[in-house]
Design an enzyme around this catalytic site. Structure first.
Site, PDB file in Angstrom:
ATOM      1  N   GLY A 192      40.560  40.710  41.652  1.00 49.95           N
ATOM      2  CA  GLY A 192      39.866  41.795  40.985  1.00 49.95           C
ATOM      3  C   GLY A 192      38.391  41.847  41.313  1.00 49.95           C
ATOM      4  CB  VAL A 200      32.925  40.004  39.076  1.00 47.26           C
ATOM      5  CG1 VAL A 200      32.009  39.505  37.967  1.00 47.26           C
ATOM      6  CG2 VAL A 200      34.148  39.112  39.193  1.00 47.26           C
ATOM      7  CG  LEU A 206      27.714  41.102  39.352  1.00 47.29           C
ATOM      8  CD1 LEU A 206      27.901  40.073  38.236  1.00 47.29           C
ATOM      9  CD2 LEU A 206      26.255  41.126  39.795  1.00 47.29           C
ATOM     10  CG  ASP A 255      41.813  29.981  44.805  1.00 45.46           C
ATOM     11  OD1 ASP A 255      41.781  29.547  45.981  1.00 45.46           O
ATOM     12  OD2 ASP A 255      41.605  31.167  44.515  1.00 45.46           O
ATOM     13  CE  LYS A 305      39.429  37.651  37.922  1.00 45.72           C
ATOM     14  NZ  LYS A 305      39.961  36.278  38.041  1.00 45.72           N
TER      15      LYS A 305
END
Length: 321
Positions: free
Chosen positions: A46, A48, A40, A159, A64
């Site tokens: 990382g 997903v 995705l 973030d 994830k």
């Protein structure tokens, strides 16, 4: 990196109802062995993948896969699962479970059918309508209000940006990616090392090397401006200069023409009072002097018309030394 049956990690995680530990084979099967066609998206922490469980009623999830290239993979994995497993809020992505096995760190979330805010704000062919932008802004504010004030501890997200704001099938905002988040006590002076993405990191963090609730507020303000303007925090210009979104919007505010900042692709189809309020609250939150920023409760109260707009100076305040 041996993670099989790592009890030291298991003990870090919240026990009880809700999230559970998955087996690696379950998640590999759900993603066709993490096939590229199931991916995705991909970020610094990382990739997903879309996963499908076929036991009983078909269930789709987002999985994830924490990057092995990260020097802090285990730390980020433990932090993300430990924090978000304790959180329950309609505007946070729901954690379903985790897996640390076969040298992998995997986190299972509810699937967000409309992807990230980033994708919709900057889509080449479609324009996110104003009503959904306003709804998303309020949802993000609600999520941050919970993290900063309504949870048993204060959660610093560290973030906040459009690619971490996920959208469900009804375009409700759900904040995700807690890999660099930290828990601190309410009313604590404790600060933590900064993290985040350039353009969203508060200027004082670059000087002090510390992150606080005020730095989360700064990131929130930048995202509000992005939602309204359809522009990224930094925009390259033809003369090789960089246009900074906060400065640009503040200049328009000082000239009493702040609505000129609204995304031109909307073709004037927006509610002027909502737009003005969203822009001014964005500036209020993203001003360089952290002592002048509102709390998230103050910001959300203004967005919801519970309090009047703040009276900001016509020129952007300078950063406090």
């Amino acid at each position: 990196m041996e993670t099989v049956c790592d009890e030291s990690i298991d003990k870090e995680f919240e026990k009880g109802r809700g999230p559970k530990k998955f087996q690696y084979d379950e998640l590999a099967t759900a993603t066709d062995d993490f096939a590229e066609s199931k991916k995705l998206g991909e970020g610094g922490s990382g990739s997903v993948y879309r996963g499908t469980f076929l036991v009983g009623v078909e269930t789709q999830v987002a999985i994830k896969r924490v990057s092995k290239a990260s020097k802090h993979a285990k730390k980020e994995y433990v932090s993300e699962v430990k924090i978000i497993s304790q959180l329950r809020h309609r505007n946070l992505v729901e954690l379903l479970g985790w897996c640390h096995d076969r040298d992998e760190f995997l986190i299972v979330y509810e699937l967000m059918h409309n992807g990230s805010l980033d994708t919709h704000l900057y889509h080449k062919d479609t324009v996110l309508p104003w009503s959904l932008r306003h709804q998303i802004a309020l949802g993000l504010g609600s999520a941050l209000l919970y993290l900063h004030t309504d949870f048993k501890k204060c959660v610093l997200h560290r973030d906040i940006k459009p690619s971490n704001v996920m959208l469900d099938s009804s375009f409700n905002a759900k904040l995700g990616d807690f890999g660099v988040s930290r828990l601190i006590d309410h009313n604590s002076a404790a600060q933590t090392l900064p993290a985040g993405t350039m353009g969203y990191i508060a200027p004082e963090c670059l000087q002090t090397g510390q992150a606080t609730t005020e730095s989360d507020i700064y990131s929130f303000g930048v995202v509000l401006l992005e939602i309204a303007c359809g522009r990224r925090p930094w925009v390259a210009q033809d003369d090789e200069n960089i246009a900074i979104l906060v400065k640009w919007v503040w200049h328009l505010y000082g000239n009493n023409s702040i609505l000129d900042a609204i995304d031109s692709r909307l073709n004037g189809e927006f509610k002027a009072q909502e737009a003005k309020r969203l822009l001014i609250v964005g500036l209020w939150c993203a001003q360089p002097d952290y002592t002048l920023r509102p709390s998230i409760r103050q910001a959300v109260s203004v967005l919801q018309y519970e309090y009047p707009l703040p009276d900001l100076p016509s020129k952007m305040p300078v950063m406090r030394n």
